[in-house]
Design a protein around this motif. Structure first.
Motif, mmCIF file in Angstrom:
data_model
loop_
_atom_site.group_PDB
_atom_site.id
_atom_site.type_symbol
_atom_site.label_atom_id
_atom_site.label_comp_id
_atom_site.label_asym_id
_atom_site.label_seq_id
_atom_site.Cartn_x
_atom_site.Cartn_y
_atom_site.Cartn_z
ATOM 1 N N ARG A 227 35.593 44.408 31.792
ATOM 2 C CA ARG A 227 35.657 43.018 32.272
ATOM 3 C C ARG A 227 34.643 42.122 31.561
ATOM 4 O O ARG A 227 34.886 40.939 31.377
ATOM 5 C CB ARG A 227 35.419 42.967 33.789
ATOM 6 C CG ARG A 227 36.540 43.624 34.574
ATOM 7 C CD ARG A 227 36.338 43.496 36.069
ATOM 8 N NE ARG A 227 37.506 42.864 36.656
ATOM 9 C CZ ARG A 227 37.513 42.265 37.847
ATOM 10 N NH1 ARG A 227 36.404 42.235 38.561
ATOM 11 N NH2 ARG A 227 38.600 41.694 38.310
ATOM 12 N N SER A 228 33.517 42.706 31.173
ATOM 13 C CA SER A 228 32.495 41.885 30.484
ATOM 14 C C SER A 228 33.024 41.424 29.125
ATOM 15 O O SER A 228 32.733 40.325 28.668
ATOM 16 C CB SER A 228 31.190 42.660 30.327
ATOM 17 O OG SER A 228 31.428 43.827 29.562
ATOM 18 N N ARG A 231 35.337 38.596 29.904
ATOM 19 C CA ARG A 231 34.553 37.405 30.269
ATOM 20 C C ARG A 231 34.000 36.734 29.019
ATOM 21 O O ARG A 231 34.061 35.518 28.861
ATOM 22 C CB ARG A 231 33.430 37.807 31.223
ATOM 23 C CG ARG A 231 32.576 36.630 31.702
ATOM 24 C CD ARG A 231 31.747 36.967 32.916
ATOM 25 N NE ARG A 231 30.874 38.111 32.692
ATOM 26 C CZ ARG A 231 30.961 39.264 33.358
ATOM 27 N NH1 ARG A 231 31.888 39.426 34.292
ATOM 28 N NH2 ARG A 231 30.141 40.267 33.100
ATOM 29 N N THR A 292 35.483 36.385 38.119
ATOM 30 C CA THR A 292 34.850 37.316 37.184
ATOM 31 C C THR A 292 34.953 36.886 35.735
ATOM 32 O O THR A 292 33.965 36.887 35.002
ATOM 33 C CB THR A 292 35.455 38.729 37.345
ATOM 34 O OG1 THR A 292 35.447 39.050 38.730
ATOM 35 C CG2 THR A 292 34.655 39.765 36.594
ATOM 36 N N TYR A 293 36.161 36.531 35.258
ATOM 37 C CA TYR A 293 36.236 36.235 33.822
ATOM 38 C C TYR A 293 37.121 35.055 33.429
ATOM 39 O O TYR A 293 37.000 34.553 32.321
ATOM 40 C CB TYR A 293 36.635 37.477 33.020
ATOM 41 C CG TYR A 293 37.913 38.185 33.443
ATOM 42 C CD1 TYR A 293 39.162 37.651 33.161
ATOM 43 C CD2 TYR A 293 37.853 39.420 34.092
ATOM 44 C CE1 TYR A 293 40.320 38.324 33.526
ATOM 45 C CE2 TYR A 293 39.006 40.098 34.459
ATOM 46 C CZ TYR A 293 40.244 39.546 34.167
ATOM 47 O OH TYR A 293 41.384 40.207 34.518
#
Length: 775
Positions: A227-228, A231, A292-293
């Protein structure tokens, strides 16, 4: 001139300086000091006075090679940053060099040179992606992921480099660039270059967006993804201002297709609660994605897309498939979820309202219209009302629209069967107010009465309720079977509050008669004490005002001489006080307490007047036939059979019937049971209750209809007297406004014809639909 020799040391000092970073202001100060020294040791003041003003006004010129040398250093530093190697020079030194160049008006050149260096570097970056194998299948997720990581690293490196470059060229950014509104800041320039040369490349952009969409699709299918990375990449697209056009549009299109297909498939496969749970889960997941993103601006269209495809397209189907089951099984949490989800979608609440109303009408109609359910109708209605109230309060957040529609729906179904619900509600109230009911406390009874009043409000024919309620109230008051006077009066006040004083005036009159009767009996007892022969029988009389109480058919029976004598004594006493009144004895309502002796000992019987007359005969003999008893008492045939049944076939058998059997037939013989035994001293022998016959119900209903006719006649005359002339339709409309019970147009027409026949009104000679009042 003294100027020339002074300038040279300036320049030599500047060129000879190791860094070339000495500020011009300090150079000017040095020149002043040197000028003093060159004056041969004279006072500083004299040297100062010899310094011409032009030495401050004219800025010293830079040597030709200074700009080139300084830029060379700066270029090397930028190159080191871009290559991620250490910089040879001190950062403060580099900052000072930029400041010096800006002070000497070379800012424009410096900016162009810096831009060119950055542009060359960014252009070089695209080569690593051009070499990358682009023409691979989109679902090759490993390749796609490697590509995304590569582009992300390139972006992160670019950002880090631009931050460092900007820190060195900060003076340029804050002076020259700030003063030229047409120029982008150094950071924005970096973004612009990356956008133009890397991300705007069609192949790079498509591969990036495809990769991002593939990752999101995998996450939606339940896989764990980085997910990072997502993002960072989406933040990059946002910073480069290509998020909406390059990513969001395609993302929403794919989301739309995904959920459209998912909605169609799951609606077939899953039950409604599971489906709604899935919708809720999907909405939470997408909301989490935004946090989150995804960019915040995507939230509204994304959630709207999910709501439309999973809910909006299936509103009717969801309710038709599962709402009735949820309501039947009282599934509170699922109903709450249904309401919350439907409230999110345009038109969702409206369609839920319609199905809610249909459910109440359909379910309620099954309770009301089935004669087999009459016994439990009112209790079922109360339970159903409790259930829907609970659902509205807990699941539908006390929404006014749902409350109002529930009331309308109740009113609709409860009046589908005229009169019967009103009659049964009256009987239900009677069962609760009668002595011996199971509701122990006054609070519970009060709560039940309040609930009944809510159901009562929905009924149109309230006069039917009044007729049956009055009949039952009379029985409770006269036989002393009322559970509580407070409860009776509480119910009366509720009816008065609901329907007005006119509705309860006769009922209140009944209570007043009972109170007055008590006072009359106190006076009668005093009167009897003054009589020479007071007699052995203690007489109690209730005086009933004929207009207040139900109509009772008088029955002539043969009372014994003592009873007749007492009746006459009371008549003399009462008419002596109230002249002009007429007393009519109602034998059907009489009751007595008899003392009897058996082999086991003495007993007391609480019995009706008819039972009394039968039992008293056995003082004259031990055995009598049915015909003999009938002749001696004068009691009507069916009434006598029920009376004998209660004495010879019930639990307390004071008489023995010969032959044995449940029913009393002609020729049956009855013998006094001297061996009668019972654990109680005072025994109440209930009259065998003749179930309220259809005729009795019909007669009560007919009386209601007769009263209605009088009310319609009175209303017509009242309206015509006031208006003098009126058309048929207007008269009918006015009548509907005034009458408080349901009435058919045909019935109104009959009453109008009746009044025309009786000369209260007449038709217009030219227009038969016009009426005139006849004074």
């Amino acid at each position: 001139m003294a100027d020339e020799p002074q300038k040279k040391p300036h320049l030599s000092a500047l060129v000879g300086h190791t860094n070339g970073l000495t500020k011009p202001a300090s150079l000017a100060a040095a020149a002043t000091t040197r000028a003093g020294a060159g004056g041969g040791g004279g006072p500083v003041r004299a040297a100062s006075s010899q310094l011409p003003a032009s030495s401050f006004a004219e800025r010293p010129k830079l040597p030709d090679n200074y700009t080139r040398d300084t830029w060379q250093k700066l270029h090397e530093a930028v190159g080191a940053i871009q290559s991620s190697v250490s910089i040879k020079y001190n950062l403060e030194e580099l900052y000072q060099a930029v400041e010096n160049l800006c002070s000497y008006k070379v800012s424009a050149t410096l900016y162009k040179q810096l831009r060119q260096v950055c542009e060359d570097h960014v252009k070089a970056q695209i080569l690593q992606f051009r070499e990358y194998p682009f023409l691979m299948h989109r679902n090759d997720s490993l390749d796609s992921l490697l590509f995304l990581k590569k582009i992300n690293k390139c972006w992160q490196d670019h950002c880090r480099q631009m931050i460092m470059i900007r820190s060195i060229f900060l003076f340029l950014d804050r002076t020259y660039v700030l003063q030229n509104s047409m120029l982008p800041s150094i950071w924005d320039m970096g973004l612009e270059l990356f956008r133009n040369h890397v991300i705007s490349d069609k192949q790079v952009q498509n591969k990036t967006i495809d990769g991002i969409l593939l990752l999101i699709e995998r996450e939606r299918n339940g896989e764990a993804v980085d997910r990072s990375l997502l993002r960072s990449l989406l933040s990059m697209l946002s910073d480069l201002q290509v998020y909406k056009e390059s990513f969001e549009q395609r993302f929403l299109e794919e989301t739309n297709c995904l959920y459209a297909a998912e909605g169609q498939r799951l609606m077939q496969e899953r039950e409604v609660p599971e489906y709604l749970h899935h919708v809720n889960k999907r909405l939470e997941e997408e909301g989490d994605r935004v946090i989150t993103y995804l960019d915040h601006s995507t939230q509204k269209p994304l959630i709207a897309c999910v709501e439309k495809q999973l809910l909006g397209e299936h509103l009717s189907a969801i309710l038709q498939k599962g709402l009735d089951n949820l309501l039947d099984e009282n599934r509170i949490s699922d109903l709450t979820q249904t309401y919350q989800l439907f409230s999110r979608v345009k038109g969702g609440q409206q369609i839920l309202l319609q199905h809610w109303s249909e459910y109440i009408k359909n379910f309620g109609t099954t309770i009301v219209v089935n004669p087999e359910k009459d016994k439990d109708m009112v209790q079922e209605l109360l339970d159903f009302k409790d259930k829907v109230d609970h659902i509205i309060e807990v699941c539908f957040q006390k929404n006014e629209k749902f409350i109002n529609l529930m009331k309308e729906s109740f009113e609709t179904f409860i009046n589908k069967r005229p009169n019967k619900p009103a009659e049964l509600i009256a009987k239900y109230v009677d069962s609760k107010l009668r002595a011996g009911n199971k509701e122990a406390t006054d609070e519970e009874l009060e709560r039940i009465l309040d609930k009944i009043m809510i159901i009562f409000r929905f009924i149109h024919g309230k006069d039917v309720f009044e007729a049956f309620y009055k009949k039952d109230l009379a029985k409770r008051l006269l036989v002393g079977k009322s559970a509580s006077v407070d409860a009776e009066k509480s119910m009366l006040s509720k009816l008065k509050h609901e329907c007005g004083a006119a509705f309860t005036s006769k009922l209140e009159g009944m209570f007043k008669d009972m109170e007055l009767s008590k006072d009359v009996m106190v006076q009668f007892k005093q009167y009897m004490q003054n009589q020479s022969d007071p007699g052995n029988i203690d007489l109690t009389v209730n005086i009933l005002t004929m207009g207040y109480w139900p109509t009772y058919t008088p029955m002539e029976v043969h009372l014994n001489s003592e009873m007749i004598k007492l009746q006459e004594v009371f008549k003399t006493f009462y008419l002596g006080k109230h002249s002009g009144r007429k007393l009519q004895w109602q034998t059907t309502l009489g009751h007595a307490v008899l003392k009897a002796e058996f082999k086991e000992g003495k007993k007391e019987f609480q019995v009706s007047l008819f039972q009394t007359l039968v039992l008293l005969m056995f003082n004259e003999g031990d055995e009598f036939s049915f015909e003999e008893i009938k002749m001696a008492t004068g009691v009507e045939d069916s009434e006598l059979r029920r009376t004998l049944q209660s004495l010879a076939c019930g639990k307390a058998r004071v008489l023995i019937k010969n032959p044995k059997g449940k029913d009393v037939e002609d020729g049956d013989k009855f013998i006094f049971n001297g061996d009668f035994k019972h654990k109680l001293f005072r025994i109440k022998i209930n009259q065998i209750q003749m179930k309220e016959t259809v005729e009795e119900q019909v007669s009560t209903t007919e009386r209601v209809f007769q009263d209605r006719q009088y009310q319609i006649d009175a209303a017509i005359v009242r309206i015509m007297k006031m208006r003098k002339t009126l058309g048929h339709n207007l008269l009918v409309s006015e009548l509907y406004n005034q009458l408080k019970f349901p009435v058919k147009p045909g019935d109104l027409k009959k009453r109008i014809e009746s009044l025309i026949d009786r000369d209260y009104m007449e038709r217009d000679k030219d227009n038969p639909n016009q009426y005139h009042y006849v004074a």
